[in-house]
Design a protein around this motif. Structure first.
Motif, PDB file in Angstrom:
ATOM      1  N   GLU A  20       0.828  -1.205   0.000  1.00  0.00           N
ATOM      2  CA  GLU A  20       0.000   0.000   0.000  1.00  0.00           C
ATOM      3  C   GLU A  20       0.865   1.259   0.000  1.00  0.00           C
ATOM      4  N   ARG A  21       1.944   1.225   0.779  1.00  0.00           N
ATOM      5  CA  ARG A  21       2.831   2.389   0.846  1.00  0.00           C
ATOM      6  C   ARG A  21       3.561   2.586  -0.478  1.00  0.00           C
ATOM      7  N   GLU A  22       3.977   1.488  -1.105  1.00  0.00           N
ATOM      8  CA  GLU A  22       4.684   1.587  -2.385  1.00  0.00           C
ATOM      9  C   GLU A  22       3.784   2.173  -3.472  1.00  0.00           C
ATOM     10  N   LEU A  23       2.513   1.761  -3.493  1.00  0.00           N
ATOM     11  CA  LEU A  23       1.594   2.295  -4.501  1.00  0.00           C
ATOM     12  C   LEU A  23       1.261   3.755  -4.209  1.00  0.00           C
ATOM     13  N   ALA A  24       1.195   4.118  -2.920  1.00  0.00           N
ATOM     14  CA  ALA A  24       0.976   5.525  -2.572  1.00  0.00           C
ATOM     15  C   ALA A  24       2.165   6.374  -3.024  1.00  0.00           C
ATOM     16  N   MET A  25       3.370   5.845  -2.885  1.00  0.00           N
ATOM     17  CA  MET A  25       4.568   6.550  -3.354  1.00  0.00           C
ATOM     18  C   MET A  25       4.539   6.716  -4.869  1.00  0.00           C
ATOM     19  N   ALA A  26       4.133   5.645  -5.574  1.00  0.00           N
ATOM     20  CA  ALA A  26       4.038   5.709  -7.034  1.00  0.00           C
ATOM     21  C   ALA A  26       3.008   6.752  -7.463  1.00  0.00           C
ATOM     22  N   GLN A  27       1.902   6.842  -6.729  1.00  0.00           N
ATOM     23  CA  GLN A  27       0.870   7.833  -7.046  1.00  0.00           C
ATOM     24  C   GLN A  27       1.410   9.252  -6.867  1.00  0.00           C
ATOM     25  N   SER A  28       2.194   9.451  -5.807  1.00  0.00           N
ATOM     26  CA  SER A  28       2.789  10.762  -5.555  1.00  0.00           C
ATOM     27  C   SER A  28       3.791  11.135  -6.645  1.00  0.00           C
ATOM     28  N   ARG A  29       4.612  10.171  -7.061  1.00  0.00           N
ATOM     29  CA  ARG A  29       5.602  10.438  -8.108  1.00  0.00           C
ATOM     30  C   ARG A  29       4.924  10.699  -9.451  1.00  0.00           C
ATOM     31  N   LEU A  30       3.846   9.956  -9.717  1.00  0.00           N
ATOM     32  CA  LEU A  30       3.135  10.115 -10.983  1.00  0.00           C
ATOM     33  C   LEU A  30       2.517  11.500 -11.107  1.00  0.00           C
ATOM     34  N   ALA A  31       2.088  12.078  -9.978  1.00  0.00           N
ATOM     35  CA  ALA A  31       1.463  13.400  -9.995  1.00  0.00           C
ATOM     36  C   ALA A  31       2.436  14.475 -10.470  1.00  0.00           C
ATOM     37  N   GLN A  32       3.742  14.196 -10.398  1.00  0.00           N
ATOM     38  CA  GLN A  32       4.757  15.159 -10.798  1.00  0.00           C
ATOM     39  C   GLN A  32       5.132  15.047 -12.283  1.00  0.00           C
ATOM     40  N   VAL A  33       4.643  14.002 -12.949  1.00  0.00           N
ATOM     41  CA  VAL A  33       4.996  13.774 -14.355  1.00  0.00           C
ATOM     42  C   VAL A  33       4.291  14.803 -15.240  1.00  0.00           C
ATOM     43  N   LYS A  34       5.031  15.409 -16.148  1.00  0.00           N
ATOM     44  CA  LYS A  34       4.475  16.444 -17.026  1.00  0.00           C
ATOM     45  C   LYS A  34       4.220  15.942 -18.451  1.00  0.00           C
ATOM     46  N   SER A  35       4.933  14.913 -18.872  1.00  0.00           N
ATOM     47  CA  SER A  35       4.719  14.353 -20.211  1.00  0.00           C
ATOM     48  C   SER A  35       5.130  12.894 -20.203  1.00  0.00           C
ATOM     49  N   VAL A  75     -13.766  -6.988 -30.294  1.00  0.00           N
ATOM     50  CA  VAL A  75     -13.293  -5.643 -30.585  1.00  0.00           C
ATOM     51  C   VAL A  75     -11.877  -5.535 -30.034  1.00  0.00           C
ATOM     52  N   ALA A  76     -10.919  -5.212 -30.879  1.00  0.00           N
ATOM     53  CA  ALA A  76      -9.528  -5.069 -30.448  1.00  0.00           C
ATOM     54  C   ALA A  76      -9.045  -3.665 -30.784  1.00  0.00           C
ATOM     55  N   THR A  77      -8.427  -3.015 -29.816  1.00  0.00           N
ATOM     56  CA  THR A  77      -7.898  -1.669 -30.001  1.00  0.00           C
ATOM     57  C   THR A  77      -6.430  -1.635 -29.612  1.00  0.00           C
ATOM     58  N   VAL A  78      -5.612  -1.061 -30.470  1.00  0.00           N
ATOM     59  CA  VAL A  78      -4.200  -0.840 -30.181  1.00  0.00           C
ATOM     60  C   VAL A  78      -3.942   0.653 -30.313  1.00  0.00           C
ATOM     61  N   CYS A  79      -3.390   1.257 -29.285  1.00  0.00           N
ATOM     62  CA  CYS A  79      -3.172   2.706 -29.270  1.00  0.00           C
ATOM     63  C   CYS A  79      -1.736   3.008 -28.869  1.00  0.00           C
ATOM     64  N   ARG A  80      -1.083   3.866 -29.642  1.00  0.00           N
ATOM     65  CA  ARG A  80       0.241   4.368 -29.314  1.00  0.00           C
ATOM     66  C   ARG A  80       0.094   5.879 -29.106  1.00  0.00           C
ATOM     67  N   ALA A  81       0.421   6.361 -27.910  1.00  0.00           N
ATOM     68  CA  ALA A  81       0.073   7.745 -27.587  1.00  0.00           C
ATOM     69  C   ALA A  81       1.218   8.511 -26.944  1.00  0.00           C
ATOM     70  N   GLU A  82       1.167   9.835 -27.126  1.00  0.00           N
ATOM     71  CA  GLU A  82       2.061  10.773 -26.451  1.00  0.00           C
ATOM     72  C   GLU A  82       1.179  11.822 -25.779  1.00  0.00           C
ATOM     73  N   CYS A  83       1.570  12.235 -24.581  1.00  0.00           N
ATOM     74  CA  CYS A  83       0.705  13.132 -23.812  1.00  0.00           C
ATOM     75  C   CYS A  83       1.514  14.175 -23.056  1.00  0.00           C
ATOM     76  N   ILE A  84       1.024  15.423 -23.088  1.00  0.00           N
ATOM     77  CA  ILE A  84       1.495  16.489 -22.212  1.00  0.00           C
ATOM     78  C   ILE A  84       0.336  16.783 -21.260  1.00  0.00           C
ATOM     79  N   THR A  85       0.636  16.904 -19.959  1.00  0.00           N
ATOM     80  CA  THR A  85      -0.448  16.954 -18.981  1.00  0.00           C
ATOM     81  C   THR A  85      -1.042  18.346 -18.753  1.00  0.00           C
ATOM     82  N   ASP A  86      -0.251  19.418 -18.889  1.00  0.00           N
ATOM     83  CA  ASP A  86      -0.776  20.746 -18.575  1.00  0.00           C
ATOM     84  C   ASP A  86      -0.196  21.803 -19.512  1.00  0.00           C
TER      85      ASP A  86
END
Length: 244
Positions: free
Chosen positions: A32-47, A67-78
């Motif tokens: 639980e603590r490891e996933l909480a840490m991952a959530q905190s680190r993920l919040a800092q990701v910008k792209s 139905v099969a979907t394959v998606c390759r994506a790039e994202c900027i968060t803000d």
């Protein structure tokens, strides 16, 4: 003599403190603590970039539907900006490739889609169906919405060590994950509306999924959903409702 007693008490206190600190240092962090840490680190990701594969297969009566979907994506968060190359394959329809761009505007979101060589622009008040492609926001649900979690060992992903965590989600959290994963959108292509799917999925128990956390960065690098049990229950409800 009194000074010696006080000195011995201080030594005993220090020994107990050192023992306590050593025990804490040797105790592995909880999943639980490891996933909480991952959530905190993920919040800092910008792209970020990601690959998504979704495959839904159902058998209703004698008909096999997929139905099969394959998606390759790039994202900027803000501000939110997405570019996606998508392949959609449906039984009896065939394969379709298209490109999608989406960007946040002053009034909402603008989506651009190129299918069969023609560009289409659509104005959106909110994220709508684009929400399923916002992996950072969706990952928040996976990192915190579980009913239980266990560590399942370490693996190597793309040349880096990652720890796998097996989770179980239940109750209303299933609806949130089905929605954010794009499963409802996929089911709509099969003629099942989101409202119908939600009603059919109510009270269907649990759904397992797995998350891999990179050992060095503590960021989530992969996740998998096992919807086979949920889909089997959904098909059973459809058949029961049709009277077949």
């Amino acid at each position: 003599k009194g000074n010696m007693k006080r000195f011995n008490r201080v030594l005993a206190l220090l020994a107990a403190l050192v023992s306590l600190l050593s025990l804490a240092a040797c105790t592995p962090p909880s999943p639980e603590r490891e996933l909480a840490m991952a959530q905190s680190r993920l919040a800092q990701v910008k792209s970020f970039r990601y690959d998504m594969d979704m495959d839904i297969q159902m058998t209703v009566g004698d008909a096999a539907i997929s139905v099969a979907t394959v998606c390759r994506a790039e994202c900027i968060t803000d501000p939110l900006t997405l570019k996606m190359d998508i392949n959609l394959e449906m039984s009896e329809v065939g394969s379709v490739d298209y490109i999608m761009y989406a960007a946040q505007t002053e009034d909402g979101y603008a989506a651009y889609m190129n299918m069969y060589g023609d560009w289409i622009r659509e104005e959106l008040d909110g994220l709508g169906e684009l929400e399923q492609y916002d992996v950072r926001a969706n990952m928040d649900k996976y990192l915190s919405g579980f009913a239980s979690v266990t560590e399942a060992g370490s693996e190597e992903l793309n040349g880096a060590k990652a720890t796998r965590y097996d989770c179980v989600v239940s109750g209303g959290a299933i609806d949130e994950i089905m929605d954010s994963s794009g499963a409802y959108t996929q089911l709509s292509l099969l003629g099942i509306s989101g409202e119908q799917a939600r009603e059919m999925l109510s009270g269907l128990g649990e759904m397992p999924y797995s998350i891999w956390i990179d050992a060095k960065s503590s960021l989530p690098v992969r996740y998998e959903l096992d919807m086979s049990g949920i889909m089997a229950a959904l098909v059973e409800k459809i058949l029961r409702g049709s009277g077949d």
